[in-house]
Motif scaffolding. Structure first.
Motif, PDB file in Angstrom:
ATOM      1  N   LEU A 151       0.833  -1.193   0.000  1.00 15.25           N
ATOM      2  CA  LEU A 151       0.000   0.000   0.000  1.00 15.25           C
ATOM      3  C   LEU A 151       0.872   1.250   0.000  1.00 15.25           C
ATOM      4  O   LEU A 151       1.875   1.323   0.720  1.00 15.25           O
ATOM      5  CB  LEU A 151      -0.893   0.018   1.241  1.00 15.25           C
ATOM      6  N   TYR A 152       0.496   2.229  -0.807  1.00 18.45           N
ATOM      7  CA  TYR A 152       1.218   3.496  -0.921  1.00 18.45           C
ATOM      8  C   TYR A 152       2.643   3.278  -1.451  1.00 18.45           C
ATOM      9  O   TYR A 152       3.496   4.148  -1.322  1.00 18.45           O
ATOM     10  CB  TYR A 152       1.255   4.251   0.424  1.00 18.45           C
ATOM     11  N   LYS A 154      -6.399  -4.277   1.259  1.00 14.12           N
ATOM     12  CA  LYS A 154      -5.464  -3.699   0.286  1.00 14.12           C
ATOM     13  C   LYS A 154      -6.147  -3.480  -1.061  1.00 14.12           C
ATOM     14  O   LYS A 154      -5.977  -2.443  -1.703  1.00 14.12           O
ATOM     15  CB  LYS A 154      -4.264  -4.628   0.088  1.00 14.12           C
ATOM     16  N   GLN A 173      -8.156  -0.499  -1.790  1.00 16.28           N
ATOM     17  CA  GLN A 173      -7.407   0.738  -1.979  1.00 16.28           C
ATOM     18  C   GLN A 173      -6.542   0.711  -3.241  1.00 16.28           C
ATOM     19  O   GLN A 173      -5.718   1.595  -3.451  1.00 16.28           O
ATOM     20  CB  GLN A 173      -6.518   0.982  -0.752  1.00 16.28           C
TER      21      GLN A 173
END
Length: 246
Positions: free
Chosen positions: A122-123, A216, A219
């Protein structure tokens, strides 16, 4: 888009060039402390083959600086998933900085097998506005690469032949953390697209991981749907639950 010298980013680049033309695609190499030297070379060769602009940003100095601050403030010691994900997030930060600067869309490179098994950050490598490969298993990604090379070597053969790796720790290979992709792909197709009960060893490994990592995928960037059941809109699994099997 980030060009790592790996198979997924190579196929995304090929798709982007087909869709948008090479003048509208920019590849960014993001070598870090654990990248093999040939990774950047292969990324440059790929960009040259496709006629796209290529830039390089070293994340090593950023990594050392942030790691020093984290160690001082949070008392981190040793090498762990923190170090791996920090590198992935620095790559995502850099790519999003270019996206902001140029008012452009970042394409993310994750495939369905990685998303299903939570093998994504993530990110980090999940940053972006569109996930062109998000509904393709790893085998389908390789098949698409071979299709592009039918008329000549668009994607350097070494990219297709080399073992896949996130290159976030020394000598890392995807299969250090995942089942063999042949088995994993079959399990992903069976559990996700056909909603079958887990039977094989790989399916029994994947099912709890699949349920545990749903947050996850909520997103993730929008995924181009090409199968009967893709991740994203229309999938209604909870992100917090005690489910162990379907």
């Amino acid at each position: 888009m980030g060009l790592s010298g790996g198979i997924d980013s190579a196929v995304v680049a090929a798709l982007a060039v087909d869709a948008l033309g090479p003048a509208n695609v920019v590849g960014v190499g993001l070598p870090g402390p654990f990248n093999a030297p040939q990774s950047l070379t292969l990324a440059k060769d790929l960009a040259s083959n496709m006629g796209v602009d290529f830039k390089t940003v070293e994340i090593g100095p950023m990594y050392e600086s942030v790691l020093k601050a984290l160690n001082k403030g949070l008392g981190l010691e040793g090498f762990s998933i923190v170090n791996e994900n920090l590198q992935a997030r620095l790559r995502g930060l850099t790519l999003m900085a270019w996206s902001n600067k140029e008012n452009s869309m970042l394409l993310t490179t994750g495939n369905k097998s990685e998303y299903a098994s939570g093998y994504s950050t993530l990110y980090g490598d999940m940053c972006g506005g569109l996930a062109p490969l998000g509904d393709l298993t790893k085998a389908q990604v390789y098949a698409l690469a071979r299709y592009y090379n039918k008329q000549g070597e668009v994607i350097p053969q070494e990219i297709i032949d080399r073992p896949p790796s996130a290159e976030l720790r020394p000598n890392q290979k995807d299969q250090d953390s995942l089942p063999e992709y042949d088995d994993l792909d079959k399990a992903v197709t069976y559990l996700v697209e056909k909603s079958g009960p887990a039977k094989s060893a790989t399916e029994k490994w994947l099912l709890p991981v699949l349920m545990r990592t749903e947050f996850k995928r909520w997103q993730a960037p929008p995924i181009l749907k090409v199968s009967q059941h893709s991740f994203g809109r229309g999938r209604r699994y909870p992100v917090a639950h005690r489910a162990r099997e379907i």
